[in-house]
Design a protein around this motif. Structure first.
Motif, PDB file in Angstrom:
ATOM      1  N   LEU A   7     -25.596  -3.860  -7.427  1.00 20.88           N
ATOM      2  CA  LEU A   7     -26.462  -4.586  -8.364  1.00 20.88           C
ATOM      3  C   LEU A   7     -25.750  -5.867  -8.771  1.00 20.88           C
ATOM      4  O   LEU A   7     -24.732  -5.831  -9.472  1.00 20.88           O
ATOM      5  N   GLU A   8     -26.257  -6.995  -8.297  1.00 19.68           N
ATOM      6  CA  GLU A   8     -25.614  -8.295  -8.488  1.00 19.68           C
ATOM      7  C   GLU A   8     -26.676  -9.380  -8.450  1.00 19.68           C
ATOM      8  O   GLU A   8     -27.492  -9.428  -7.535  1.00 19.68           O
ATOM      9  N   ASP A   9     -26.676 -10.260  -9.465  1.00 17.01           N
ATOM     10  CA  ASP A   9     -27.736 -11.264  -9.549  1.00 17.01           C
ATOM     11  C   ASP A   9     -27.500 -12.487  -8.675  1.00 17.01           C
ATOM     12  O   ASP A   9     -28.428 -13.228  -8.363  1.00 17.01           O
ATOM     13  N   ASN A  10     -26.268 -12.706  -8.244  1.00 14.87           N
ATOM     14  CA  ASN A  10     -25.949 -13.872  -7.421  1.00 14.87           C
ATOM     15  C   ASN A  10     -26.174 -13.537  -5.941  1.00 14.87           C
ATOM     16  O   ASN A  10     -25.488 -12.675  -5.386  1.00 14.87           O
ATOM     17  N   PRO A  11     -27.136 -14.198  -5.280  1.00 11.53           N
ATOM     18  CA  PRO A  11     -27.467 -13.865  -3.883  1.00 11.53           C
ATOM     19  C   PRO A  11     -26.279 -13.948  -2.934  1.00 11.53           C
ATOM     20  O   PRO A  11     -26.111 -13.092  -2.068  1.00 11.53           O
ATOM     21  N   ALA A  12     -25.456 -14.991  -3.096  1.00 13.05           N
ATOM     22  CA  ALA A  12     -24.307 -15.156  -2.209  1.00 13.05           C
ATOM     23  C   ALA A  12     -23.297 -14.029  -2.410  1.00 13.05           C
ATOM     24  O   ALA A  12     -22.752 -13.487  -1.448  1.00 13.05           O
ATOM     25  N   MET A  13     -23.026 -13.677  -3.673  1.00 16.94           N
ATOM     26  CA  MET A  13     -22.080 -12.601  -3.960  1.00 16.94           C
ATOM     27  C   MET A  13     -22.639 -11.260  -3.490  1.00 16.94           C
ATOM     28  O   MET A  13     -21.909 -10.404  -2.984  1.00 16.94           O
ATOM     29  N   THR A  18     -22.086  -6.827   0.270  1.00  8.87           N
ATOM     30  CA  THR A  18     -22.760  -5.985   1.256  1.00  8.87           C
ATOM     31  C   THR A  18     -22.053  -6.067   2.603  1.00  8.87           C
ATOM     32  O   THR A  18     -21.849  -5.052   3.280  1.00  8.87           O
ATOM     33  N   ALA A  19     -21.650  -7.273   2.978  1.00  6.18           N
ATOM     34  CA  ALA A  19     -20.946  -7.472   4.247  1.00  6.18           C
ATOM     35  C   ALA A  19     -19.581  -6.791   4.239  1.00  6.18           C
ATOM     36  O   ALA A  19     -19.177  -6.173   5.234  1.00  6.18           O
ATOM     37  N   TYR A  33     -29.518  -4.951  -4.700  1.00  4.78           N
ATOM     38  CA  TYR A  33     -30.562  -5.405  -5.623  1.00  4.78           C
ATOM     39  C   TYR A  33     -30.023  -6.469  -6.568  1.00  4.78           C
ATOM     40  O   TYR A  33     -28.833  -6.497  -6.894  1.00  4.78           O
ATOM     41  N   ASP A  34     -30.940  -7.320  -7.024  1.00  4.33           N
ATOM     42  CA  ASP A  34     -30.572  -8.341  -7.989  1.00  4.33           C
ATOM     43  C   ASP A  34     -31.237  -8.104  -9.340  1.00  4.33           C
ATOM     44  O   ASP A  34     -31.183  -8.947 -10.225  1.00  4.33           O
ATOM     45  N   ASN A  35     -31.889  -6.935  -9.503  1.00  3.03           N
ATOM     46  CA  ASN A  35     -32.556  -6.647 -10.766  1.00  3.03           C
ATOM     47  C   ASN A  35     -32.455  -5.154 -11.088  1.00  3.03           C
ATOM     48  O   ASN A  35     -32.389  -4.305 -10.193  1.00  3.03           O
TER      49      ASN A  35
END
Length: 240
Positions: A7-13, A18-19, A33-35
């Motif tokens: 769960l992290e709001d920053n797409p790049a992070m 995930t990688a 998820y970001d939310n």
């Protein structure tokens, strides 16, 4: 198969974490998820083995700590009482709360070292499977809901677009809307293995495995199931 929720709001992070998890030598499924809403729904649908949570999920809100609140709610769900959680955040003054109140496994401050991140995640995923017994599977047939205990399922096979489910009581339930992949996800158990293109079997009920003749003999007169040619190695690995 370990299940990890990020769960992290920053797409790049989010993509970066995930990688990094994907680089580990562990069979896993990552839910990113970001939310909070989608993350919570996922946690209720699947049995998560590790949570990777950012504390600040709404940068527009001063003092936001949505990640902590999310994990606080997760801890109230019985089987998640001690599931490992790693907080990944830029905050430096939340350690006491996260460790003592939410039983946090570790705390990583951004920017973090990828090596340390993977080491901590690997440690969490090395914990033996804690799957709770007694999960009930609900299946719909002709408008009627049937409840089947996961641990009672011996094997299941998909024939002519119908899922036939065989139990230890030698009962068979046939439903038309399930796919093998969907049923495996619903079962969510490392004991359930796919032994052919259209068949899964519960390891608990296996008496012996004959890889040469591609046959799995079941216990207590429950019969036998065939191993698909392409699944021989997977089955052999599952019983080593």
């Amino acid at each position: 198969m370990k299940k990890i929720l990020i769960l992290e709001d920053n797409p790049a992070m989010l993509a970066h974490m995930t990688a990094l998890v994907g680089e580990l030598d562990v069979k896993s499924t990552v839910f990113s998820y970001d939310n909070v809403k989608d993350a919570y729904q996922c946690a209720m649908e699947y049995e998560i083995d590790l949570f990777l949570i950012d504390i600040i999920l709404d940068r527009s809100c001063p003092g936001d700590s949505s990640g902590l609140k999310f994990m606080d709610n997760i801890r109230k769900v019985g089987h998640y009482g001690l599931t490992p959680v790693i907080f990944v955040t830029s905050l430096q003054d939340e350690k006491l709360y996260t460790y003592e109140k939410l039983h946090c496994y570790s705390f990583i401050e951004k920017p973090f070292d990828p090596g340390r991140f993977k080491k901590l995640v690997g440690e969490c995923l090395s914990v033996p499977d804690r799957r709770k017994k007694g999960k009930t599977i609900y299946l719909r047939k002709e408008g009627i809901i049937f409840a089947v205990e996961r641990e009672d399922i011996v094997y299941a096979e998909c024939v002519n677009h119908r899922m036939n489910i065989y139990t230890k009581n030698k009962d068979m339930l046939s439903v038309s809307y399930l796919t093998l992949k969907g049923f495996l996800e619903q079962l969510d158990s490392s004991d359930m293995i796919q032994c052919s293109r259209n068949r899964i079997v519960n390891k608990v009920f296996v008496h012996n495995v004959d890889i040469t003749n591609r046959i799995i003999q079941l216990k207590d007169g429950l019969g036998k199931v065939e191993i698909g040619e392409k699944y021989k190695k997977d089955v052999q690995d599952a019983f080593q």
